[in-house]
Design an enzyme around this catalytic site. Structure first.
Site, short mmCIF file in Angstrom:
data_model
loop_
_atom_site.label_atom_id
_atom_site.label_comp_id
_atom_site.label_asym_id
_atom_site.label_seq_id
_atom_site.Cartn_x
_atom_site.Cartn_y
_atom_site.Cartn_z
N GLY A 43 0.83 -1.19 0.00
CA GLY A 43 0.00 0.00 0.00
C GLY A 43 0.87 1.24 0.00
O GLY A 43 2.04 1.20 0.42
N GLN A 48 3.05 9.93 1.34
CA GLN A 48 4.35 9.28 1.21
C GLN A 48 5.06 9.65 -0.08
O GLN A 48 6.24 9.33 -0.26
CB GLN A 48 4.18 7.75 1.27
CG GLN A 48 3.74 7.27 2.63
CD GLN A 48 3.66 5.76 2.64
OE1 GLN A 48 2.66 5.19 2.23
NE2 GLN A 48 4.72 5.10 3.09
N CYS A 91 6.76 -0.23 6.66
CA CYS A 91 6.27 0.98 5.99
C CYS A 91 7.32 1.42 4.97
O CYS A 91 8.51 1.43 5.28
CB CYS A 91 6.06 2.09 7.02
SG CYS A 91 5.54 3.66 6.31
N LEU A 92 6.88 1.77 3.77
CA LEU A 92 7.82 2.16 2.71
C LEU A 92 8.56 3.45 3.05
O LEU A 92 9.60 3.73 2.44
CB LEU A 92 7.10 2.29 1.37
CG LEU A 92 6.48 1.00 0.82
CD1 LEU A 92 5.85 1.25 -0.54
CD2 LEU A 92 7.51 -0.11 0.74
N HIS A 133 -3.21 1.16 8.34
CA HIS A 133 -1.88 1.77 8.19
C HIS A 133 -1.95 2.95 7.21
O HIS A 133 -1.44 4.03 7.49
CB HIS A 133 -0.89 0.71 7.71
CG HIS A 133 0.50 1.20 7.53
ND1 HIS A 133 1.54 0.86 8.38
CD2 HIS A 133 1.04 2.03 6.60
CE1 HIS A 133 2.65 1.47 7.98
NE2 HIS A 133 2.38 2.18 6.89
N GLU A 134 -2.60 2.72 6.05
CA GLU A 134 -2.62 3.77 5.01
C GLU A 134 -3.52 4.95 5.42
O GLU A 134 -3.19 6.10 5.14
CB GLU A 134 -3.07 3.19 3.67
CG GLU A 134 -2.19 2.07 3.12
CD GLU A 134 -0.70 2.37 3.12
OE1 GLU A 134 -0.31 3.55 3.04
OE2 GLU A 134 0.09 1.41 3.24
N HIS A 137 -1.72 7.27 7.59
CA HIS A 137 -0.83 8.17 6.84
C HIS A 137 -1.57 9.45 6.43
O HIS A 137 -0.99 10.53 6.41
CB HIS A 137 -0.32 7.50 5.56
CG HIS A 137 0.94 6.70 5.75
ND1 HIS A 137 2.10 7.26 6.24
CD2 HIS A 137 1.24 5.41 5.49
CE1 HIS A 137 3.05 6.33 6.28
NE2 HIS A 137 2.56 5.19 5.83
CO CO Z 1 3.45 3.39 5.62
#
Ligand code: CO
Length: 196
Positions: A43, A48, A91-92, A133-134, A137
């Site tokens: 995701g 991000q 997390c990216l 999670h998303e 963000h």
């Molecule tokens: Co993340």
């Protein structure tokens, strides 16, 4: 467009509602999927990629050939949470960092799809974790905020390493200073939320 790493200010900047689903937004969605797949993520939320809007893309299969698993939503809200689920999360924006995070096991989400249609989605387990999670963000909340006490202690050094690397990149001039990033974010926010 690129994925920004913690502590980039875009990650703490609350995202504005999407008011206009246009050609540019669709193109940005395509770029977000490419970046997500390149980084082997499930995701990616617009903050991000330093876009301060309520937009996220997901593919919980993590497989670019599984187009049927691709999801794109704007302005999502969790309307119901049930149960709890403890599991490892990454997390990216924190490459290589994983820790246990407690999430709701099942959730109901209301969001708009790219056609501007209001949809209700029910998700469980990994998919529910990805949603939570998303959506965090989009509110400037990061998974490190949700670490259990033990994970906070054991991952503290890793989190500081991200902070030191980011500040060093700013010192070198590879990344703009925070104040400049904030100005860019505010300008982008006005641009992305004004109807054209
Ligand atoms: Co993340």
């Amino acid at each position: 467009m690129r994925i920004v790493h913690y502590p980039h200010p875009a990650l703490r900047h609350p995202a504005a509602s999407v008011t206009n689903i246009d050609k540019r937004l669709r193109r940005q969605v395509g770029e977000m999927f490419e970046l997500m797949y390149d980084a082997k993520g499930l995701g990616l939320a617009a903050p991000q990629v330093a876009m301060p809007v309520q937009l996220l893309v997901m593919n919980v299969e993590g497989d670019p050939s599984r187009k049927d698993a691709e999801r794109v939503y704007v302005n999502p809200v969790i309307t119901k949470r049930q149960g709890t689920l403890d599991g490892d999360e990454g997390c990216l924006s924190f490459p290589g960092l994983y820790a246990k995070v407690k999430r709701a096991k099942r959730i109901t989400v209301q969001a708009y799809d790219l056609e501007g249609k209001l949809v209700t989605v029910e998700a469980a387990d990994l998919e529910a974790r990805a949603w939570q999670h998303e959506i965090d963000h989009l509110n400037g909340v990061l998974f490190i905020d949700k670490f259990a006490t033990l994970a906070k202690l054991t991952r503290g050094k890793d989190i500081r390493a991200f902070e030191n690397a980011f500040r060093a990149a700013q010192e070198r001039g590879d990344i703009p200073k925070d104040a400049e990033i904030e100005r860019t974010l505010h300008a982008l926010e006005r641009e992305l939320t004004s109807s054209s």
